[in-house]
Design a protein around this motif. Structure first.
Motif, PDB file in Angstrom:
ATOM      1  N   TYR A 178      27.011  13.078  75.925  1.00  0.00           N
ATOM      2  CA  TYR A 178      27.510  12.891  74.699  1.00  0.00           C
ATOM      3  C   TYR A 178      26.947  11.224  74.963  1.00  0.00           C
ATOM      4  CZ  TYR A 178      30.549  16.548  74.135  1.00  0.00           C
ATOM      5  OH  TYR A 178      31.375  17.910  73.603  1.00  0.00           O
ATOM      6  N   HIS A 198      32.060   7.614  66.824  1.00  0.00           N
ATOM      7  CA  HIS A 198      33.282   8.115  68.135  1.00  0.00           C
ATOM      8  C   HIS A 198      32.104   8.910  68.733  1.00  0.00           C
ATOM      9  CE1 HIS A 198      32.568  10.465  64.186  1.00  0.00           C
ATOM     10  NE2 HIS A 198      31.812  11.395  64.519  1.00  0.00           N
ATOM     11  N   LEU A 199      32.026   9.512  69.164  1.00  0.00           N
ATOM     12  CA  LEU A 199      31.910  10.440  70.945  1.00  0.00           C
ATOM     13  C   LEU A 199      31.167  11.406  70.152  1.00  0.00           C
ATOM     14  CD1 LEU A 199      33.338  10.649  74.236  1.00  0.00           C
ATOM     15  CD2 LEU A 199      31.651  10.611  74.060  1.00  0.00           C
ATOM     16  N   LEU A 250      27.948  14.978  70.434  1.00  0.00           N
ATOM     17  CA  LEU A 250      26.525  15.209  71.900  1.00  0.00           C
ATOM     18  C   LEU A 250      26.099  15.244  71.494  1.00  0.00           C
ATOM     19  CD1 LEU A 250      27.160  18.443  73.816  1.00  0.00           C
ATOM     20  CD2 LEU A 250      26.785  19.589  71.354  1.00  0.00           C
ATOM     21  N   LYS A 276      22.821  19.596  75.508  1.00  0.00           N
ATOM     22  CA  LYS A 276      23.414  20.712  76.527  1.00  0.00           C
ATOM     23  C   LYS A 276      22.721  21.501  77.057  1.00  0.00           C
ATOM     24  CE  LYS A 276      24.379  23.716  72.331  1.00  0.00           C
ATOM     25  NZ  LYS A 276      25.733  24.640  71.909  1.00  0.00           N
ATOM     26  N   PHE A 285      27.486   9.097  78.183  1.00  0.00           N
ATOM     27  CA  PHE A 285      28.144  10.063  79.249  1.00  0.00           C
ATOM     28  C   PHE A 285      28.007  11.700  79.015  1.00  0.00           C
ATOM     29  CE2 PHE A 285      32.292   7.493  79.151  1.00  0.00           C
ATOM     30  CZ  PHE A 285      31.961   6.538  77.450  1.00  0.00           C
ATOM     31  N   PHE A 334      34.078  14.434  83.416  1.00  0.00           N
ATOM     32  CA  PHE A 334      32.458  13.585  82.439  1.00  0.00           C
ATOM     33  C   PHE A 334      32.642  12.278  83.655  1.00  0.00           C
ATOM     34  CE2 PHE A 334      33.159  14.282  77.949  1.00  0.00           C
ATOM     35  CZ  PHE A 334      33.772  15.314  77.789  1.00  0.00           C
ATOM     36  N   GLY A 335      31.842  12.506  83.595  1.00  0.00           N
ATOM     37  CA  GLY A 335      31.057  10.705  84.297  1.00  0.00           C
ATOM     38  C   GLY A 335      32.187   9.979  83.239  1.00  0.00           C
ATOM     39  N   TYR A 395      41.683  14.256  75.200  1.00  0.00           N
ATOM     40  CA  TYR A 395      41.538  13.354  76.198  1.00  0.00           C
ATOM     41  C   TYR A 395      41.815  11.951  76.467  1.00  0.00           C
ATOM     42  CZ  TYR A 395      37.603  16.752  76.166  1.00  0.00           C
ATOM     43  OH  TYR A 395      36.971  17.989  76.597  1.00  0.00           O
ATOM     44  N   GLN A 448      40.814   7.970  77.770  1.00  0.00           N
ATOM     45  CA  GLN A 448      39.877   7.458  77.913  1.00  0.00           C
ATOM     46  C   GLN A 448      40.590   5.580  78.602  1.00  0.00           C
ATOM     47  OE1 GLN A 448      36.156   6.501  75.203  1.00  0.00           O
ATOM     48  NE2 GLN A 448      34.981   6.444  76.535  1.00  0.00           N
ATOM     49  N   LEU A 495      36.828   8.862  81.283  1.00  0.00           N
ATOM     50  CA  LEU A 495      37.104  10.210  79.836  1.00  0.00           C
ATOM     51  C   LEU A 495      37.483  11.087  81.107  1.00  0.00           C
ATOM     52  CD1 LEU A 495      37.106  10.460  77.249  1.00  0.00           C
ATOM     53  CD2 LEU A 495      35.047  11.745  77.227  1.00  0.00           C
ATOM     54  N   LEU A 514      42.337   4.850  75.698  1.00  0.00           N
ATOM     55  CA  LEU A 514      42.246   5.500  74.036  1.00  0.00           C
ATOM     56  C   LEU A 514      42.741   6.788  74.210  1.00  0.00           C
ATOM     57  CD1 LEU A 514      41.001   4.738  71.300  1.00  0.00           C
ATOM     58  CD2 LEU A 514      38.133   5.164  72.747  1.00  0.00           C
ATOM     59  N   GLN A 518      30.538  26.077  72.042  1.00  0.00           N
ATOM     60  CA  GLN A 518      30.197  25.709  70.690  1.00  0.00           C
ATOM     61  C   GLN A 518      30.627  23.680  71.493  1.00  0.00           C
ATOM     62  OE1 GLN A 518      33.330  27.845  68.775  1.00  0.00           O
ATOM     63  NE2 GLN A 518      32.138  29.157  69.537  1.00  0.00           N
ATOM     64  N   PRO A 519      29.556  22.665  70.543  1.00  0.00           N
ATOM     65  CA  PRO A 519      30.216  21.662  70.166  1.00  0.00           C
ATOM     66  C   PRO A 519      31.432  21.255  69.377  1.00  0.00           C
ATOM     67  CG  PRO A 519      28.498  21.919  68.689  1.00  0.00           C
ATOM     68  CD  PRO A 519      28.804  23.306  69.294  1.00  0.00           C
ATOM     69  N   GLN A 520      32.165  20.380  70.606  1.00  0.00           N
ATOM     70  CA  GLN A 520      33.274  19.897  70.014  1.00  0.00           C
ATOM     71  C   GLN A 520      33.091  17.978  69.618  1.00  0.00           C
ATOM     72  OE1 GLN A 520      34.573  18.705  74.335  1.00  0.00           O
ATOM     73  NE2 GLN A 520      36.415  20.713  73.850  1.00  0.00           N
ATOM     74  N   PHE A 578      34.636  14.762  68.191  1.00  0.00           N
ATOM     75  CA  PHE A 578      35.027  13.880  69.048  1.00  0.00           C
ATOM     76  C   PHE A 578      36.577  13.474  67.171  1.00  0.00           C
ATOM     77  CE2 PHE A 578      35.990  14.203  72.759  1.00  0.00           C
ATOM     78  CZ  PHE A 578      34.862  14.685  73.478  1.00  0.00           C
ATOM     79  N   GLY A 579      37.822  12.645  67.721  1.00  0.00           N
ATOM     80  CA  GLY A 579      38.167  11.461  66.604  1.00  0.00           C
ATOM     81  C   GLY A 579      37.345  10.535  67.288  1.00  0.00           C
ATOM     82  N   ASP A 580      38.360   9.698  66.328  1.00  0.00           N
ATOM     83  CA  ASP A 580      38.034   8.339  67.128  1.00  0.00           C
ATOM     84  C   ASP A 580      38.703   7.895  67.495  1.00  0.00           C
ATOM     85  OD1 ASP A 580      37.047   6.891  63.007  1.00  0.00           O
ATOM     86  OD2 ASP A 580      35.474   7.386  65.204  1.00  0.00           O
TER      87      ASP A 580
END
Lengths: 111, 114
Positions: A36, A43-44, A46, A49, A90, A101-102, B35, B37, B43, B88, B101-103, B105-107
């Motif tokens: 990621y 925001h994070l 992808l 993968k 990440f 996660f790393g 999550y 962070q 994370l 965070l 499926q990809p996630q 993320f929000g801010d």
């Protein structure tokens, strides 16, 4: 303990340099692997993968990663970085129903 | 298509208080994960909800809890706040449970404990 290690916490490169960010995990058996990226103020998202098949995975923006099972590694690479690649990266491993996660690598590209 | 929306963006609390964070997933997404962070720990996965049920849980104390509503919106609650809870908090949504499926993320909500 099960873990995901990103060896470099902070990397500084000049534009056009080649990039390799390390990621190692400590699980045996089947894993799914992700990279990621978090650009400044965003925001994070992808990057790429790996679930199965060709261990060399192509992602967005010219990034690729190679899964080497024998080395428990999933290193991220880019042949020529740009200033816009400045971000935090990440690595993440899915094993079963757990995602680990790393701690991330901050990449700073000098113009 | 609107992205994942987290509210509030910033929050300041004192030790001992409790806090509730909100996450609205992308329309149609039924899975919501939370999550934490921090600079030191990176994370860390808190929990995942799918169809109003907690499917997975990370290694956090019981002070951290969550729920999901029928419209897939999710809330996370932290009780008896500690200084170490400053972080965070990120929410991510996906179409279905699991990680195939990809996630998205929000801010995040930045929580500061004084």
């Amino acid at each position: 303990a099960q873990s995901v290690s990103q060896h470099n916490h902070h990397v500084i490169l000049s534009e056009a340099a080649s990039l390799e960010l390390g990621c190692n995990y400590s699980y045996g058996g089947t894993v799914n692997l992700f990279w990621y990226v978090q650009y400044p103020g965003q925001h994070l998202q992808l990057l790429l993968k790996y679930f199965s098949g060709d261990p060399l995975v192509k992602g967005i923006k010219g990034f690729e990663a190679e899964f080497i099972k024998s080395k428990f590694s999933f290193n991220l690479r880019k042949p020529s970085v740009q200033w816009s690649d400045t971000a935090e990266y990440f690595c993440a491993v899915i094993r079963g129903d757990k995602i680990i996660f790393g701690k991330g690598t901050r990449l700073h590209i000098l113009p | 298509k609107a992205g994942v929306t987290q509210t509030p963006r910033y929050l300041i609390k004192t030790r001992g208080q409790q806090v509730t964070l909100s996450c609205s997933p992308i329309s149609g997404h039924r899975s919501v994960s939370w999550y934490q962070q921090t600079p030191g720990q990176g994370l860390q996965f808190l929990f995942e909800y799918f169809s109003e049920t907690q499917r997975n849980k990370g290694n956090f104390p019981g002070r951290f809890s969550g729920r999901q509503f029928s419209n897939s919106r999710s809330e996370m609650n932290v009780s008896t706040l500690e200084l170490g809870d400053s972080a965070l908090y990120l929410c991510a949504s996906s179409l279905a449970g699991g990680y195939n499926q990809p996630q998205h993320f929000g801010d995040g909500t930045r929580l500061s404990i004084l």
